[in-house]
Scaffold this motif. Structure first.
Motif, PDB file in Angstrom:
ATOM      1  N   ASN A   1      32.007  55.612  40.099  1.00  0.00           N
ATOM      2  CA  ASN A   1      33.039  56.640  39.973  1.00  0.00           C
ATOM      3  C   ASN A   1      34.438  56.049  40.108  1.00  0.00           C
ATOM      4  OD1 ASN A   1      30.984  58.574  39.760  1.00  0.00           O
ATOM      5  ND2 ASN A   1      30.931  58.910  41.967  1.00  0.00           N
ATOM      6  N   VAL A   2      34.594  55.125  41.045  1.00  0.00           N
ATOM      7  CA  VAL A   2      35.900  54.480  41.212  1.00  0.00           C
ATOM      8  C   VAL A   2      36.271  53.681  39.961  1.00  0.00           C
ATOM      9  CG1 VAL A   2      37.173  52.775  42.558  1.00  0.00           C
ATOM     10  CG2 VAL A   2      35.687  54.407  43.717  1.00  0.00           C
ATOM     11  N   LEU A   3      35.293  52.999  39.380  1.00  0.00           N
ATOM     12  CA  LEU A   3      35.552  52.226  38.172  1.00  0.00           C
ATOM     13  C   LEU A   3      35.973  53.120  37.016  1.00  0.00           C
ATOM     14  CD1 LEU A   3      35.472  49.454  36.778  1.00  0.00           C
ATOM     15  CD2 LEU A   3      33.055  49.848  36.288  1.00  0.00           C
ATOM     16  N   ARG A   4      35.311  54.244  36.840  1.00  0.00           N
ATOM     17  CA  ARG A   4      35.682  55.164  35.760  1.00  0.00           C
ATOM     18  C   ARG A   4      37.032  55.826  36.011  1.00  0.00           C
ATOM     19  NH1 ARG A   4      31.234  59.353  35.023  1.00  0.00           N
ATOM     20  NH2 ARG A   4      30.736  58.861  37.204  1.00  0.00           N
ATOM     21  N   LEU A   5      37.336  56.127  37.273  1.00  0.00           N
ATOM     22  CA  LEU A   5      38.653  56.683  37.580  1.00  0.00           C
ATOM     23  C   LEU A   5      39.759  55.678  37.249  1.00  0.00           C
ATOM     24  CD1 LEU A   5      37.989  58.489  40.989  1.00  0.00           C
ATOM     25  CD2 LEU A   5      38.582  59.578  38.814  1.00  0.00           C
ATOM     26  N   GLY A   6      39.536  54.412  37.574  1.00  0.00           N
ATOM     27  CA  GLY A   6      40.537  53.399  37.257  1.00  0.00           C
ATOM     28  C   GLY A   6      40.717  53.208  35.765  1.00  0.00           C
ATOM     29  N   LEU A   7      39.608  53.118  35.020  1.00  0.00           N
ATOM     30  CA  LEU A   7      39.701  52.981  33.566  1.00  0.00           C
ATOM     31  C   LEU A   7      40.352  54.204  32.932  1.00  0.00           C
ATOM     32  CD1 LEU A   7      36.235  51.364  32.697  1.00  0.00           C
ATOM     33  CD2 LEU A   7      38.470  50.250  32.719  1.00  0.00           C
ATOM     34  N   GLY A   8      40.019  55.386  33.430  1.00  0.00           N
ATOM     35  CA  GLY A   8      40.628  56.607  32.898  1.00  0.00           C
ATOM     36  C   GLY A   8      42.115  56.653  33.145  1.00  0.00           C
ATOM     37  N   ALA A   9      42.546  56.254  34.342  1.00  0.00           N
ATOM     38  CA  ALA A   9      43.979  56.242  34.645  1.00  0.00           C
ATOM     39  C   ALA A   9      44.726  55.248  33.757  1.00  0.00           C
ATOM     40  CB  ALA A   9      44.194  55.910  36.118  1.00  0.00           C
ATOM     41  N   ILE A  10      44.138  54.076  33.513  1.00  0.00           N
ATOM     42  CA  ILE A  10      44.780  53.082  32.641  1.00  0.00           C
ATOM     43  C   ILE A  10      44.891  53.613  31.212  1.00  0.00           C
ATOM     44  CG2 ILE A  10      44.487  50.797  31.632  1.00  0.00           C
ATOM     45  CD1 ILE A  10      43.236  49.900  34.266  1.00  0.00           C
ATOM     46  N   CYS A  11      43.827  54.228  30.704  1.00  0.00           N
ATOM     47  CA  CYS A  11      43.856  54.764  29.338  1.00  0.00           C
ATOM     48  C   CYS A  11      44.877  55.892  29.206  1.00  0.00           C
ATOM     49  CB  CYS A  11      42.464  55.263  28.945  1.00  0.00           C
ATOM     50  SG  CYS A  11      41.237  53.963  28.736  1.00  0.00           S
ATOM     51  N   VAL A  12      44.939  56.773  30.197  1.00  0.00           N
ATOM     52  CA  VAL A  12      45.911  57.870  30.137  1.00  0.00           C
ATOM     53  C   VAL A  12      47.334  57.333  30.174  1.00  0.00           C
ATOM     54  CG1 VAL A  12      46.819  59.838  31.425  1.00  0.00           C
ATOM     55  CG2 VAL A  12      44.373  59.619  31.078  1.00  0.00           C
TER      56      VAL A  12
END
Length: 209
Positions: free
Chosen positions: A132-143
């Motif tokens: 979950n932390v990994l997906r949150l980080g990737l999502g924040a970078i993409c946004v």
């Protein structure tokens, strides 16, 4: 070719929506995981076997807490554990992926619901939270990237507004001021360029005889 050109043209918007999707799914899974950990009980289990699987889907690997492009094969353990009532249960932990094989006979901590052993999982931060932390980080970078790139494209393609036209009175005033300065400069140059007249020497009152 047309689809490729459309994807290339709107790639920043697609990256932005991908980031939003990762943020929403990671937030929802974090809520479910927190609720599951709060309601589950902890017991001890033993690894009896493991199963080798090929690369799962992109989202399944991210949920497991691993970067999808670094591993091709994963392993799922078969764990034997006992509930409070004394009944033994053996379950294949499908959600607990590992890029290295498990060791048979290892003792592990197991989270399970008191009345539903089919939802048992390994009590490990790597499998529970890191995905979950990994997906949150990737999502924040993409946004962040998609938003900044979209704003930059809009600024570069925005029409340039023409410069405001000055009024006739302002232009006349500016022209008159320039003329005055030019006349003063010419007058000053004339004064400095004029030759100075030599002073006459007074003749002596007495003449030589």
């Amino acid at each position: 070719m047309r689809l490729t050109s459309l994807l290339y043209r709107y790639r920043n918007i697609l990256i932005l929506f991908l980031g939003l999707y990762l943020l929403v799914t990671a937030g929802f899974d974090s809520y479910r995981t927190g609720k599951y950990v709060y309601q589950a009980i902890t017991t001890e289990g033993t690894v009896t076997d493991y199963r080798k699987v090929q690369t799962e889907s992109f989202m399944e690997i991210l949920r497991g807490g691993y970067i999808p492009f670094l591993h091709d094969e994963f392993y799922q353990p078969v764990v034997l554990f006992r509930l409070e009532g004394g009944a033994l249960h053996a379950r294949l932990m499908q959600e607990d992926l590992s890029p290295t094989p498990y060791v048979r006979g290892d003792k592990v901590s197991v989270l399970t619901m008191p009345n539903d052993p089919s939802r048992a999982r390994l009590y490990d931060g790597q499998h529970l939270w890191f995905g979950n932390v990994l997906r949150l980080g990737l999502g924040a970078i993409c946004v962040f990237y998609g938003y900044c790139a979209t704003r930059r494209v809009k600024r570069s393609t925005a029409p340039v507004s023409p410069a405001p036209r000055r009024s006739i009175r302002t232009r006349r005033r500016k022209k008159s001021a320039e003329d005055v300065l030019q006349d003063a400069a010419e007058l000053l140059s004339d004064v400095t360029a004029a030759p100075s007249k030599p002073k006459r020497r007074r003749s002596s009152s007495r003449s030589k005889k």
